[in-house]
Design an enzyme around this catalytic site. Structure first.
Site, PDB file in Angstrom:
ATOM      1  N   TRP A 141      -5.003   3.306  12.177  1.00 48.94           N
ATOM      2  CA  TRP A 141      -4.106   2.755  10.516  1.00 48.94           C
ATOM      3  C   TRP A 141      -4.787   4.624   9.892  1.00 48.94           C
ATOM      4  CZ3 TRP A 141      -1.977  -0.827   7.563  1.00 48.94           C
ATOM      5  CH2 TRP A 141      -1.828  -0.607   6.725  1.00 48.94           C
ATOM      6  N   GLN A 172       0.528  -0.908  -0.401  1.00 54.25           N
ATOM      7  CA  GLN A 172      -0.423   0.174   0.071  1.00 54.25           C
ATOM      8  C   GLN A 172       0.937   1.241  -0.111  1.00 54.25           C
ATOM      9  OE1 GLN A 172      -2.767  -2.354   2.933  1.00 54.25           O
ATOM     10  NE2 GLN A 172      -4.090  -0.656   2.268  1.00 54.25           N
ATOM     11  N   HIS A 183       1.196  -9.738   4.323  1.00 53.62           N
ATOM     12  CA  HIS A 183       0.236  -8.650   4.595  1.00 53.62           C
ATOM     13  C   HIS A 183      -0.284  -8.892   2.880  1.00 53.62           C
ATOM     14  CE1 HIS A 183      -1.932  -4.905   6.798  1.00 53.62           C
ATOM     15  NE2 HIS A 183      -2.554  -5.225   5.676  1.00 53.62           N
ATOM     16  N   ASN A 211      -7.660  -6.303  14.908  1.00 57.49           N
ATOM     17  CA  ASN A 211      -7.655  -4.516  13.943  1.00 57.49           C
ATOM     18  C   ASN A 211      -9.013  -4.434  13.768  1.00 57.49           C
ATOM     19  OD1 ASN A 211      -5.133  -4.716  13.410  1.00 57.49           O
ATOM     20  ND2 ASN A 211      -5.262  -5.676  10.978  1.00 57.49           N
ATOM     21  N   ASN A 257      -1.227 -11.465   8.061  1.00 55.36           N
ATOM     22  CA  ASN A 257      -2.228 -10.130   8.874  1.00 55.36           C
ATOM     23  C   ASN A 257      -3.921 -10.564   8.063  1.00 55.36           C
ATOM     24  OD1 ASN A 257      -3.827  -7.216   9.404  1.00 55.36           O
ATOM     25  ND2 ASN A 257      -3.955  -7.267   7.388  1.00 55.36           N
ATOM     26  N   TYR A 311      -7.113   6.932   4.300  1.00 52.86           N
ATOM     27  CA  TYR A 311      -7.069   6.577   6.373  1.00 52.86           C
ATOM     28  C   TYR A 311      -5.622   7.404   6.437  1.00 52.86           C
ATOM     29  CZ  TYR A 311     -10.869   2.558   5.425  1.00 52.86           C
ATOM     30  OH  TYR A 311     -11.914   2.083   5.168  1.00 52.86           O
ATOM     31  N   ARG A 317       4.152  -0.365  13.039  1.00 51.78           N
ATOM     32  CA  ARG A 317       3.795  -1.215  12.571  1.00 51.78           C
ATOM     33  C   ARG A 317       3.752  -1.612  11.208  1.00 51.78           C
ATOM     34  NH1 ARG A 317      -1.824  -4.358  10.783  1.00 51.78           N
ATOM     35  NH2 ARG A 317      -1.364  -6.355  10.314  1.00 51.78           N
ATOM     36  N   GLU A 355      -5.971   1.762  -1.021  1.00 51.94           N
ATOM     37  CA  GLU A 355      -6.428   0.830  -0.373  1.00 51.94           C
ATOM     38  C   GLU A 355      -7.160   0.176  -1.501  1.00 51.94           C
ATOM     39  OE1 GLU A 355      -8.659  -0.111   2.742  1.00 51.94           O
ATOM     40  OE2 GLU A 355      -7.071   0.935   2.576  1.00 51.94           O
TER      41      GLU A 355
END
Length: 563
Positions: free
Chosen positions: A508, A89, A193, A382, A241, A524, A147, A515
């Site tokens: 986050w 991302q 992830h 999360n 994740n 975000y 993170r 996204e």
């Protein structure tokens, strides 16, 4: 984190998918103003808004009163506050310095129509080249931890150790980790992830590997490379994740790479099986997780690290007062949380899933169960929002379409009174409901033995599309996000007072980023990224408040170490 993109499925009438459309059937996904960019040496703005300007009503948002605003000294000195991102991302540099192609590179390049704005993360937030700026931002905000995830194809371009280890990729993460530690910021590393090496997708289907051996072994070897190269300095690891989101969206709805779904559904590759493939992929993920943790405990225990995995959990509230709706809530939580949590707690999937998915759900051997049980000493949650769960009768009239339909519960955005569970928070799927986080933490305490928990993601996205552009000034004055973060931090304090074993909180996200299937249509970040002007960073009001929170009357810093 994102919900099902129901509009892409063309199944708006389906009872389980109704909740993923707004009241007008709109589709949705999941995350001091300068008039010109800063110089390339300092591409972020740290101008400060006085605390007094962040109370009362701001842009239609009723903020907490001064006495209600959470304070850092409410929490122990070793409680971690940080921000989170993921490699695909934010990094960009998709084909630089020896990096291999990922499933998401392939998906975005070959199926741009499957991304809401037709974009990709070839550049992302350009963090591969601007990581020093990002670390400075974290330092300025007083963050304890960061993170981030490691890109599998950046380390192993062909997905396997035999295919070669990319030293440039290793060196990049070493530079990032060293810089974080030099600035007093603890790295929390996610090993996977969602970016599978495309070479493994083409070789044996990635996590759909039916042998249950190749993907497990290749992931284990990737984890070993990470432990070997970073384990002396990284003490906090998450193997995966949001496996529930990854499997359900990649192989159920098909809105994630590689884009597989059943024939008749609307996805890039409608030759899969939306009722079976998510369970195959999920099973392989659990086996890979168990092998990686077993490896870590056998050979790296002396490094005194923590290891676990992170779950996406949407809180559930019964739609009505009936016993049936209460049971629907429980079944929904079983698929949302229990699917991947119960195997590592007790060695098997939830009873409701075994009963309803039946032969579609794989089985674990005795040896696999032995490795799974207790394969964590920390877990990530999360949390973004909650939703209503409504019972669906188990009858021949109802035929599941997706694996998540096995809950036999529709997930309703609006309650019996026609109202959502809380105030809307920008993008249509998130509603403010901090109580849902407390409910989940009490489930972890009372049902699952109260393990050490970190809130590894929490935030909201602001819509920014061609049809509904978000002016930069409006994006920077993100009072909804500020209010959302404050209320969830306050709820964390309440949960801890009730006995929840929570050790940290990550917002986050650090940056506005790509996204997933929403592309760049949602922001975000607590930090604004100006993609039109050299990816310059600007702190939003939420980031400025977090700086105040982290630095005002802060207890003496103590980094958490394993018990």
């Amino acid at each position: 984190m994102a919900p099902l993109l129901a509009a892409a499925m063309n199944h708006a009438a389906h009872p389980v998918l109704r909740s993923h459309l707004g009241p007008n059937n709109e589709s949705f996904s999941r995350h001091h103003l300068s008039s010109s960019p800063q110089s390339s040496k300092r591409r972020f703005n740290l101008s400060f808004t006085p605390r007094s300007a962040r109370v009362g009503n701001q842009n239609g948002v009723q903020l907490l009163s001064p006495s209600e605003i959470p304070r850092r000294d409410w929490f122990p000195s070793d409680f971690i506050f940080g921000a989170a991102t993921s490699a695909y991302q934010i990094e960009g540099a998709w084909n630089e310095d020896g990096k291999g192609e990922s499933n998401w590179d392939h998906f975005c390049h070959n199926f741009p129509e499957r991304i809401m704005d037709g974009s990709n993360a070839d550049i992302g937030a350009n963090s591969y080249h601007m990581y020093k700026t990002d670390v400075r931002l974290l330092k300025e905000m007083g963050m304890d931890a960061y993170r981030f995830s490691i890109s599998w194809p950046r380390i192993l371009p062909k997905g396997t150790v035999e295919g070669g280890i990319n030293q440039d990729g290793i060196d990049y993460y070493k530079r990032l980790i060293n810089l974080l530690l030099e600035n007093g910021i603890e790295p929390y590393v996610t090993i996977f992830h969602w970016d599978v090496p495309q070479a493994l997708e083409e070789k044996y289907g990635g996590f759909l590997d039916k042998t249950q051996k190749r993907i497990v072994n290749d992931y284990k070897n990737f984890a070993k490379v990470c432990f070997d190269n970073f384990g002396d300095k990284v003490k906090n690891w998450l193997t995966f994740n949001e496996p529930q989101t990854f499997t359900s969206f990649s192989y159920g709805t098909g809105v994630f790479a590689p884009g597989r779904c059943s024939p008749g559904l609307d996805c890039a590759i409608p030759t899969g099986n939306s009722l079976v493939e998510p369970y195959i992929a999920g099973h392989n993920i659990l086996l890979a997780h168990a092998e990686a943790v077993d490896l870590y405990n056998k050979y790296y225990k002396g490094e005194n690290g923590r290891i676990g995995l992170a779950f996406d959990v949407m809180g559930r509230v019964p739609y009505g007062t009936s016993f049936l709706d209460e049971q629907a809530k429980e079944r929904s939580m079983d698929i949302n949380l229990g699917w991947f949590l119960e195997p590592v707690v007790r060695g098997d999937y939830p009873f409701s899933m075994r009963s309803l998915a039946r032969e579609r759900l794989p089985f674990f051997s005795d040896k696999q169960q032995e490795k799974l049980v207790g394969s964590y000493n920390m877990l990530g949650i999360n949390y973004y929002t909650s939703i209503f769960s409504k019972h669906i009768d188990i009858s021949p009239k109802y035929s599941p379409v997706l694996n998540t339909d096995d809950a036999y519960a529709s997930q309703e955005t609006y309650g019996p009174d026609g109202k959502p569970i809380g105030p809307p928070m920008g993008n249509p799927w998130i509603y403010l409901y901090p109580e849902g986080l407390k409910d989940i933490l009490m489930i972890m305490k009372n049902k699952y033995g109260n393990p050490p928990i970190y809130i590894t993601e929490n935030g909201i996205g602001d819509v920014d599309t061609k049809e509904k552009p978000l002016p930069m000034e409006a994006a920077l004055n993100d009072y909804k996000r500020l209010d959302y973060i404050q209320r969830h931090i306050s709820t964390l304090k309440e949960s801890i007072d009730l006995g929840a074993n929570v050790h940290g909180y990550f917002a986050w996200s650090l940056l506005d980023n790509f996204e997933w299937y929403a592309g760049y249509t949602e922001r975000y970040g607590i930090v604004y990224v100006d993609r039109k002007n050299n990816y310059t960073r600007y702190m939003k009001e939420s980031a400025k408040w977090l700086k105040e929170f982290n630095t005002a009357k802060k207890p003496s810093k103590k980094i958490i170490t394993p018990a």
